[in-house]
Design a protein around this motif. Structure first.
Motif, PDB file in Angstrom:
ATOM      1  N   ASP A 136       1.079   7.925  -7.746  1.00 40.61           N
ATOM      2  CA  ASP A 136       0.213   6.894  -6.975  1.00 40.61           C
ATOM      3  C   ASP A 136       1.120   6.322  -5.837  1.00 40.61           C
ATOM      4  OD1 ASP A 136      -1.924   8.157  -8.248  1.00 40.61           O
ATOM      5  OD2 ASP A 136      -1.935   6.724  -9.639  1.00 40.61           O
ATOM      6  N   GLU A 137       2.075   6.660  -5.458  1.00 37.84           N
ATOM      7  CA  GLU A 137       2.560   5.980  -4.479  1.00 37.84           C
ATOM      8  C   GLU A 137       2.101   5.953  -3.109  1.00 37.84           C
ATOM      9  OE1 GLU A 137       7.298   5.345  -2.815  1.00 37.84           O
ATOM     10  OE2 GLU A 137       6.572   7.719  -3.000  1.00 37.84           O
ATOM     11  N   SER A 138       1.886   4.803  -2.469  1.00 39.21           N
ATOM     12  CA  SER A 138       1.142   4.594  -1.364  1.00 39.21           C
ATOM     13  C   SER A 138       1.939   5.303  -0.033  1.00 39.21           C
ATOM     14  CB  SER A 138       0.613   3.407  -0.915  1.00 39.21           C
ATOM     15  OG  SER A 138       1.868   2.419  -0.505  1.00 39.21           O
ATOM     16  N   VAL A 139       1.137   5.525   0.971  1.00 37.15           N
ATOM     17  CA  VAL A 139       2.107   6.053   2.307  1.00 37.15           C
ATOM     18  C   VAL A 139       2.895   5.146   2.782  1.00 37.15           C
ATOM     19  CG1 VAL A 139       1.594   6.660   4.641  1.00 37.15           C
ATOM     20  CG2 VAL A 139       0.109   7.667   2.781  1.00 37.15           C
ATOM     21  N   LEU A 171      -3.774   3.724   0.949  1.00 35.67           N
ATOM     22  CA  LEU A 171      -4.015   5.226   0.779  1.00 35.67           C
ATOM     23  C   LEU A 171      -2.739   5.905   0.094  1.00 35.67           C
ATOM     24  CD1 LEU A 171      -4.895   6.294   4.518  1.00 35.67           C
ATOM     25  CD2 LEU A 171      -6.472   6.104   2.624  1.00 35.67           C
ATOM     26  N   ILE A 172      -3.004   6.837  -0.766  1.00 43.58           N
ATOM     27  CA  ILE A 172      -2.198   7.559  -1.847  1.00 43.58           C
ATOM     28  C   ILE A 172      -1.840   8.827  -1.079  1.00 43.58           C
ATOM     29  CG2 ILE A 172      -1.663   8.471  -3.951  1.00 43.58           C
ATOM     30  CD1 ILE A 172      -2.330   5.156  -3.828  1.00 43.58           C
ATOM     31  N   VAL A 410      -6.176   4.748  -4.437  1.00 47.40           N
ATOM     32  CA  VAL A 410      -5.829   5.088  -5.849  1.00 47.40           C
ATOM     33  C   VAL A 410      -7.044   5.631  -6.448  1.00 47.40           C
ATOM     34  CG1 VAL A 410      -6.247   2.657  -6.738  1.00 47.40           C
ATOM     35  CG2 VAL A 410      -4.145   4.144  -7.749  1.00 47.40           C
ATOM     36  N   SER A 411      -8.182   5.329  -6.270  1.00 46.80           N
ATOM     37  CA  SER A 411      -9.339   5.708  -7.339  1.00 46.80           C
ATOM     38  C   SER A 411      -9.654   7.402  -7.212  1.00 46.80           C
ATOM     39  CB  SER A 411     -10.508   4.932  -6.668  1.00 46.80           C
ATOM     40  OG  SER A 411     -11.057   5.119  -5.211  1.00 46.80           O
ATOM     41  N   THR A 412      -8.760   7.923  -6.084  1.00 47.26           N
ATOM     42  CA  THR A 412      -9.054   9.401  -5.826  1.00 47.26           C
ATOM     43  C   THR A 412      -9.079  10.359  -7.047  1.00 47.26           C
ATOM     44  OG1 THR A 412      -8.549   8.966  -3.607  1.00 47.26           O
ATOM     45  CG2 THR A 412      -8.443  11.174  -4.402  1.00 47.26           C
TER      46      THR A 412
END
Length: 461
Positions: A136-139, A171-172, A410-412
């Protein structure tokens, strides 16, 4: 109340729904398309006015997969794609109030003022850094780890604004930019991965995906209009509120209610919902709001677009795709697109057509401004950075989008899991559209083609 039976009901007459219906119809299956708006096309709409042609929704697409190219091939002369001029390869980034060209090769990457000297040297070590382990690392986290702060601030942040109108910190990567995520996971490095992908043999179909910027001759609406015209007129219902109910034995009943009070029931074994996640409670009343919650929790960026057309352009050259504005430079304006530099016929000879985008996740409340305030903000950015001699454009239109672009945050993961669970709980129900599988036009077509192939197999059994 009229009663009709069909193989598949498609909710939503945007690009996804129309492509799916077209694919099913041409394969010999019966399909009904239900759309709440009075027209087909969804967010895609082209307007021609006084010599200008502009889009009120998506302005361009990318020929990034063979499914999209093959769709155009199947439509033939009825709908022809047009690719961007060579100017479309040039992208600008605002820094210090001036537009700077985004590097397009090794020399410009070394000499550009966009990135710090330290980060330029840091890139040399990118192939040797360890791959990330956080799914779940963000961009933003990924770019900081591999490339450095200036690359985040002046390349990735504006790029994310241009694509998602989003925040790279929210955004993930594996959901929002899966190809970038896979480069690191599969090859350990962006640079090594890019070289490896370039060497991979491609099939004849894969070679069709040129990744060129495209529109359609006459505007993007020509694509959705053509798809709709390929369907039997009696299979498309617009201006109705569709609500889906489960039958006791099997399949579904979709009730189409018009503003005049007329109702029509459509019976089908399969229902594909391509509408936005926020619309699901009204479309699927048989599913509790608690069950739908992980899906309807999807966040959408709110965007305002100001279209400005100049019959005679006397400002700075607009010989580029457009200019993106990093959040460090301006919190309101996301960027300025130059449609008349990308495609022919978008403005009178010697003129220019600009589209200024504002709001997004940076400033979602901005779309609530009145027209005068939005106009003032947009033309102020045009004036400061492009210096037209005429402050007032010859045409100006303002468009607001409350649910412009879904944010794959992250909710994706929870959303995708719940979608799979709902489709398992209610066989025959398929949740599609941009709530999953990507947000671009090519993504929408690819998803529709995949679902059509799956349904063809299921219906024939």
């Amino acid at each position: 109340m009229n009663d009709t039976k069909t193989d598949v009901v498609v909710i939503g007459a945007g690009l996804t729904g129309l492509t799916l219906a077209y694919k099913l119809h041409t394969a010999g299956f019966t399909v009904v398309v239900a759309e709440k708006e009075s027209r087909t096309g969804g967010v895609i709409r082209t307007v021609s006015e006084d010599g200008f042609t502009f889009e009120t929704g998506p302005n361009t697409g990318t020929l990034s997969n063979p499914q999209l190219v093959e769709l155009f091939e199947s439509l033939g002369d009825k709908c022809q794609p047009v690719t961007g001029r060579k100017e479309a390869h040039r992208r600008l980034i605002l820094k210090g109030g001036r537009w700077k060209a985004l590097p397009s090769g090794p020399v410009s990457a070394v000499t550009t003022p966009l990135f710090t000297l330290g980060d330029k040297f840091r890139i040399l070590g990118e192939p040797f850094r360890a791959r990330g382990i956080d799914p779940d690392e963000s961009v933003a986290e990924l770019v900081l780890r591999r490339m450095g702060r200036s690359f985040l601030d002046y390349a990735v942040d504006p790029f994310i604004s241009g694509i998602y109108a989003g925040d790279p910190g929210r955004l993930i990567t594996r959901y929002a930019l899966p190809k970038l995520w896979n480069l690191e996971q599969d090859h350990g490095s962006f640079i090594r991965g890019a070289f490896a992908k370039a060497k991979e043999p491609k099939s004849e179909s894969e070679r069709k995906a040129t990744k060129e910027v495209f529109s359609v001759m006459g505007g993007l609406q020509r694509l959705t209009d053509t798809l709709a015209s390929e369907l039997p007129p009696e299979s498309i219902f617009t201006g109705c509120n569709p609500a889906v109910f489960r039958q006791e034995q099997s399949g579904f009943i979709t009730v189409l209610s018009s503003a005049g009070g007329t109702k029509r029931e459509i019976r089908s074994e399969y229902v594909v919902v391509t509408a936005g996640a926020h619309a699901l409670p009204g479309i699927l009343p048989f599913i509790s709001t608690d069950l739908l919650a992980p899906v309807t929790a999807l966040v959408y960026a709110k965007v305002a677009q100001v279209v400005a057309g100049y019959r005679k352009w006397t400002g700075a050259p607009v010989n580029a795709f457009g200019g993106l504005v990093p959040s460090k430079e301006d919190k309101d304006v996301l960027g300025i697109l130059f449609p008349s530099s990308i495609f022919d016929g978008r403005a009178p000879a010697g003129g220019a057509l600009l589209s200024v985008f504002m709001g997004g996740m940076r400033n979602p409340t901005l779309t609530a401004m009145n027209d005068d305030e939005l106009k003032k903000n947009a033309l102020a950015m045009v004036g400061r950075t492009l210096h037209p001699s005429s402050a007032e454009p010859d045409i100006l239109h303002i468009f607001r989008y409350a649910h412009a672009i879904p944010q794959y945050e992250v909710s994706t993961g929870a959303r995708l899991k719940r979608i799979a669970e709902l489709e398992s709980m209610y066989p025959g129900l398929i949740l599609a559209g941009n709530m999953r599988d990507g947000i671009g036009m090519a993504d929408r077509v690819k998803q529709a083609v995949r679902i059509s192939e799956e349904l063809k197999v299921k219906i024939r059994k």
